[in-house]
Each structure stands twice: as structure tokens, then as C-alpha cells.
Design a protein around this motif. Structure first.
Motif, PDB file in Angstrom:
ATOM      1  N   ARG A 200      86.026  29.009  97.850  1.00  0.00           N
ATOM      2  CA  ARG A 200      87.023  29.890  97.259  1.00  0.00           C
ATOM      3  C   ARG A 200      87.594  30.883  98.272  1.00  0.00           C
ATOM      4  O   ARG A 200      88.782  31.238  98.211  1.00  0.00           O
ATOM      5  CB  ARG A 200      86.392  30.630  96.077  1.00  0.00           C
ATOM      6  CG  ARG A 200      87.305  30.656  94.873  1.00  0.00           C
ATOM      7  CD  ARG A 200      86.636  31.280  93.676  1.00  0.00           C
ATOM      8  NE  ARG A 200      86.339  30.301  92.666  1.00  0.00           N
ATOM      9  CZ  ARG A 200      85.132  30.066  92.189  1.00  0.00           C
ATOM     10  NH1 ARG A 200      84.108  30.721  92.676  1.00  0.00           N
ATOM     11  NH2 ARG A 200      84.956  29.170  91.258  1.00  0.00           N
ATOM     12  N   GLY A 201      86.735  31.321  99.215  1.00  0.00           N
ATOM     13  CA  GLY A 201      87.214  32.266 100.216  1.00  0.00           C
ATOM     14  C   GLY A 201      88.355  31.696 101.041  1.00  0.00           C
ATOM     15  O   GLY A 201      89.345  32.384 101.331  1.00  0.00           O
ATOM     16  N   GLU A 203      90.447  29.401 100.117  1.00  0.00           N
ATOM     17  CA  GLU A 203      91.620  29.323  99.250  1.00  0.00           C
ATOM     18  C   GLU A 203      92.335  30.668  99.165  1.00  0.00           C
ATOM     19  O   GLU A 203      93.556  30.727  99.021  1.00  0.00           O
ATOM     20  CB  GLU A 203      91.204  28.879  97.843  1.00  0.00           C
ATOM     21  CG  GLU A 203      90.679  27.447  97.760  1.00  0.00           C
ATOM     22  CD  GLU A 203      90.154  27.117  96.372  1.00  0.00           C
ATOM     23  OE1 GLU A 203      90.285  27.989  95.473  1.00  0.00           O
ATOM     24  OE2 GLU A 203      89.612  26.019  96.183  1.00  0.00           O
ATOM     25  N   LEU A 204      91.559  31.756  99.256  1.00  0.00           N
ATOM     26  CA  LEU A 204      92.134  33.097  99.170  1.00  0.00           C
ATOM     27  C   LEU A 204      92.662  33.598 100.511  1.00  0.00           C
ATOM     28  O   LEU A 204      93.251  34.677 100.583  1.00  0.00           O
ATOM     29  CB  LEU A 204      91.080  34.075  98.646  1.00  0.00           C
ATOM     30  CG  LEU A 204      90.567  33.828  97.224  1.00  0.00           C
ATOM     31  CD1 LEU A 204      89.369  34.720  96.926  1.00  0.00           C
ATOM     32  CD2 LEU A 204      91.679  34.059  96.202  1.00  0.00           C
ATOM     33  N   ASN A 261      79.656  36.989  92.581  1.00  0.00           N
ATOM     34  CA  ASN A 261      81.086  36.687  92.476  1.00  0.00           C
ATOM     35  C   ASN A 261      81.558  36.825  91.019  1.00  0.00           C
ATOM     36  O   ASN A 261      81.971  35.840  90.386  1.00  0.00           O
ATOM     37  CB  ASN A 261      81.362  35.276  92.981  1.00  0.00           C
ATOM     38  CG  ASN A 261      82.794  35.136  93.499  1.00  0.00           C
ATOM     39  OD1 ASN A 261      83.658  35.916  93.136  1.00  0.00           O
ATOM     40  ND2 ASN A 261      83.016  34.145  94.338  1.00  0.00           N
ATOM     41  N   THR A 263      84.198  37.957  89.587  1.00  0.00           N
ATOM     42  CA  THR A 263      85.576  37.623  89.243  1.00  0.00           C
ATOM     43  C   THR A 263      85.682  36.189  88.738  1.00  0.00           C
ATOM     44  O   THR A 263      86.495  35.880  87.863  1.00  0.00           O
ATOM     45  CB  THR A 263      86.490  37.821  90.469  1.00  0.00           C
ATOM     46  OG1 THR A 263      86.447  39.197  90.855  1.00  0.00           O
ATOM     47  CG2 THR A 263      87.932  37.437  90.155  1.00  0.00           C
ATOM     48  N   ARG A 304      93.820  37.125  90.701  1.00  0.00           N
ATOM     49  CA  ARG A 304      93.637  36.641  92.073  1.00  0.00           C
ATOM     50  C   ARG A 304      94.277  37.617  93.068  1.00  0.00           C
ATOM     51  O   ARG A 304      93.716  37.887  94.134  1.00  0.00           O
ATOM     52  CB  ARG A 304      94.269  35.249  92.156  1.00  0.00           C
ATOM     53  CG  ARG A 304      94.274  34.613  93.525  1.00  0.00           C
ATOM     54  CD  ARG A 304      95.129  33.358  93.473  1.00  0.00           C
ATOM     55  NE  ARG A 304      95.263  32.720  94.769  1.00  0.00           N
ATOM     56  CZ  ARG A 304      94.520  31.708  95.185  1.00  0.00           C
ATOM     57  NH1 ARG A 304      93.593  31.209  94.392  1.00  0.00           N
ATOM     58  NH2 ARG A 304      94.701  31.179  96.378  1.00  0.00           N
ATOM     59  N   GLU A 305      95.435  38.147  92.715  1.00  0.00           N
ATOM     60  CA  GLU A 305      96.156  39.054  93.619  1.00  0.00           C
ATOM     61  C   GLU A 305      95.371  40.344  93.834  1.00  0.00           C
ATOM     62  O   GLU A 305      95.312  40.873  94.954  1.00  0.00           O
ATOM     63  CB  GLU A 305      97.545  39.372  93.039  1.00  0.00           C
ATOM     64  CG  GLU A 305      98.529  38.218  93.055  1.00  0.00           C
ATOM     65  CD  GLU A 305      98.173  37.110  92.079  1.00  0.00           C
ATOM     66  OE1 GLU A 305      97.495  37.418  91.046  1.00  0.00           O
ATOM     67  OE2 GLU A 305      98.528  35.946  92.343  1.00  0.00           O
ATOM     68  N   LEU A 307      92.153  40.670  93.706  1.00  0.00           N
ATOM     69  CA  LEU A 307      91.015  40.331  94.551  1.00  0.00           C
ATOM     70  C   LEU A 307      91.437  40.224  96.010  1.00  0.00           C
ATOM     71  O   LEU A 307      90.761  40.750  96.902  1.00  0.00           O
ATOM     72  CB  LEU A 307      90.391  39.016  94.078  1.00  0.00           C
ATOM     73  CG  LEU A 307      89.250  38.450  94.937  1.00  0.00           C
ATOM     74  CD1 LEU A 307      88.110  39.463  95.047  1.00  0.00           C
ATOM     75  CD2 LEU A 307      88.740  37.143  94.346  1.00  0.00           C
ATOM     76  N   ILE A 308      92.573  39.574  96.281  1.00  0.00           N
ATOM     77  CA  ILE A 308      93.053  39.427  97.657  1.00  0.00           C
ATOM     78  C   ILE A 308      93.346  40.799  98.264  1.00  0.00           C
ATOM     79  O   ILE A 308      92.981  41.079  99.413  1.00  0.00           O
ATOM     80  CB  ILE A 308      94.313  38.531  97.688  1.00  0.00           C
ATOM     81  CG1 ILE A 308      93.931  37.082  97.342  1.00  0.00           C
ATOM     82  CG2 ILE A 308      94.985  38.585  99.064  1.00  0.00           C
ATOM     83  CD1 ILE A 308      95.110  36.146  97.182  1.00  0.00           C
TER      84      ILE A 308
END
Length: 323
Positions: A200-201, A203-204, A261, A263, A304-305, A307-308
């Protein structure tokens, strides 16, 4: 430094030595003082210095299932005391049979008959023998009988805090890695092999190394940390797509996430390190994470935004913390 595993490794022609005994988990500032005193005493007498530690931790044998969190691996312990000048690192397997041995038997069979100690230095709270019936006073008396000296070294204290492995485990568990570093004299380290995670990291936009620590390792509380990251073992042969190896990585900054994790409704607790400014293949490497400062709690983000954005701030906060 020589490494011995069990009394069978002690050479039959071994002469006299100056010895210190303990679990030495963490090799914290109090341990360092004790080891340095042992090394200096040995040099004054022109004898080798030796250190005895135990594996597994005695608590695991005496109180089955009650293994305390491990601050340092045996290999790391050996490395640290070797840097202090110890000549022999001796690991005694701690068994039920050893736990039943009387204090006098322990001294006579190991310290006198096998190691021929000239002097023994221990912490003032040192105990030994069945049900911990032996203490420094008994060690002094046994020394007079068997022909060696014994001395206790006061526990190290600073700011009204007695430095001990128990104290360090408690502050690590609370996430106070700065207090742990002060007591240890260096950052608290978690080691392990980098394994495949859920990806996932990447992907982000923040690919992480998923570190699998040894069983019982002392892992800091859930949260995000600024840390130093390094490869502790020789790099494996280059795999397709590998960008860098150990020689070009060195010690680098990393933002490290510890937790489940939330989220993404994770359940398994992980240690994930985002190595700053390096594009490196780490799978299969044995690495070290030195925790410097806790940056924030572990939060569940709504998108997601969010978190980024939070990870980007973690990266900048890591840079500032490690300057």
C-alpha cells in the motif's frame, strides 16, 4: 573478542580472568559502566576480561510464558560489549537444571573450576543460584573461600531515575524513545528481515520496508517515528531491478510507522520504514531501525488524500528531527 556458547566451549587450559555476569539486555549506561570497570580491572592485572550472559532470558524459564521484551539481540549485545573491550563473550544456556543449581554450586562449578576467576564484578542488585538465594555478600564470602575477589558496582542513576532494562522497556512500550535513548546512551534499535507487505505504501507514493523483528523484540508504542535506518547484514546478491546495495546505502533517515494501519482496518501490528531520498531494493535484507523521536500517534484517516498529506508531513518532520 572470543565467543563461547556454554561451558563446553571454555578451553581446558584457560587461565585466570576478570569476570562480570548479568543478562545485559540493552547494554545500557549502567551496563556500560560495569563492563568498563571489568575491562580496566583486567588490564591492570594483565588478565583477560570475560562477560557471562544467559539465553534464553532467565524469566522465560523460571516463569514460563513471561519473557520480557528484548531490548537487544544476542548478536547486538556481543557487538556492543566487544566495542567496550571485553575479551570473551560467553553465553550460558539458561535451563531448568541451571535454575535449580545452588548458589555455591554455580560459583564453584562455573566461576572457580571452569573460569578460574581472579575477580568478579556485578551490579549491586545481582542475585544467583536457586530461587536467587545468592547475593553480593554471599559472593564475597565464597570468594574468600575459593580464592577470588568480588565487588559490586552501584546502579547508574540520573535525574532521580535508576537506569535499568525494566525502566527502558517501560518507556519504549510507552513510545518515549527519547527517554530510552537517554538511558541507553544511543537510540533504541529494532532489527529484522525486510519482508513483503501489502504494497500500500508504494501505491501511495511512499514505498516502505516492512521489518519483521525477532520474537519478543521491544517494539515502541503505536505511532510514527523519526529514525535512522541501516542494513545490518551483507546485502544479498542483486535481484532484477535492485537499485542499491549496502555499500551505497549506509545510515539513512527514515519515517517509521508502528501499528496496525487503522486507515485500512489492519489487524496485524507492523514496523514499516519509509527510507527518505533512496530508491533501494531491501527485500530479504536484515536491517536495523534506530528510533530517535516520536512524531505523532497512529490515526485513522477519512480519505486517501488525508493520509498522503499526513505522510508527507511525517517525512518533513523526520528531516527536522534528524538534523
Amino acid at each position: 573478542m572470543r565467543h563461547w556458547r556454554g561451558i563446553e566451549d571454555i578451553p581446558p587450559d584457560w587461565g585466570r580472568c576478570v569476570l562480570t555476569i548479568g543478562t545485559f539486555d540493552g547494554v545500557h549506561r549502567g551496563h556500560v559502566e560495569l563492563v568498563r570497570r571489568t575491562v580496566n580491572e583486567a588490564r591492570k592485572r594483565r588478565l583477560p576480561s570475560a562477560l557471562i550472559t544467559f539465553d534464553p532470558h532467565p524469566a522465560q524459564v523460571i516463569r514460563a510464558g513471561d519473557h520480557p521484551a528484548q531490548l537487544t539481540t544476542l548478536a547486538r549485545r556481543a557487538e556492543l560489549v566487544g566495542q567496550l573491550g571485553i575479551d570473551v563473550f560467553c553465553v550460558i544456556p539458561f535451563t531448568r537444571e541451571l535454575a535449580k543449581q545452588s548458589a555455591e554450586e554455580f560459583v564453584h562449578e562455573l566461576l572457580v573450576s571452569r573460569l578460574h576467576v581472579a575477580k568478579v564484578l556485578v551490579g549491586e542488585n545481582f542475585t544467583f543460584g536457586h530461587r536467587a538465594t545468592g547475593n553480593i555478600d554471599m559472593l564475597v564470602e565464597l570468594g574468600k573461600r575459593f580464592g577470588f575477589e568480588a565487588e559490586s558496582v552501584r546502579l547508574f542513576a540520573e535525574h532521580d531515575v535508576t537506569v535499568s532494562s525494566t525502566y527502558i522497556r517501560s518507556v519504549v512500550a510507552a513510545g518515549d524513545v527519547a527517554a530510552a535513548a537517554e538511558a541507553l546512551g544511543r537510540p533504541h534499535r529494532v532489527e529484522g528481515v525486510v519482508v513483503h507487505g501489502d504494497g500500500r505504501g508504494r501505491e501511495l507514493g511512499f514505498p516502505t520496508a516492512n521489518v519483521a523483528p525477532p520474537m519478543y523484540a521491544a517494539i515502541p508504542a503505536d505511532g510514527v517515528y523519526a529514525a535512522w535506518f541501516s542494513i545490518s547484514s551483507p546485502a544479498r546478491p542483486s535481484a532484477p531491478g535492485s537499485k542499491q546495495n549496502r555499500a551505497s546505502l549506509g545510515r539513512v533517515a527514515a519515517a517509521v510507522s508502528v501499528g496496525t494501519n487503522p486507515t485500512f482496518s489492519g489487524r496485524e501490528r507492523t514496523v514499516e520504514a519509509y527510507v527518505l531520498d533512496k530508491d533501494v531494493d531491501l527485500y530479504g535484507q536484515y536491517v536495523a531501525v534506530d528510533f530517535v523521536r516520536r512524531l505523532r500517534d497512529m490515526w485513522a484517516f477519512q480519505s486517501r488524500e488525508e493520509l498522503i498529506d499526513a505522510i508527507a508531513k511525517d517525512v518533513e518532520d523526520t528531516r527536522k528531527a534528524l538534523q
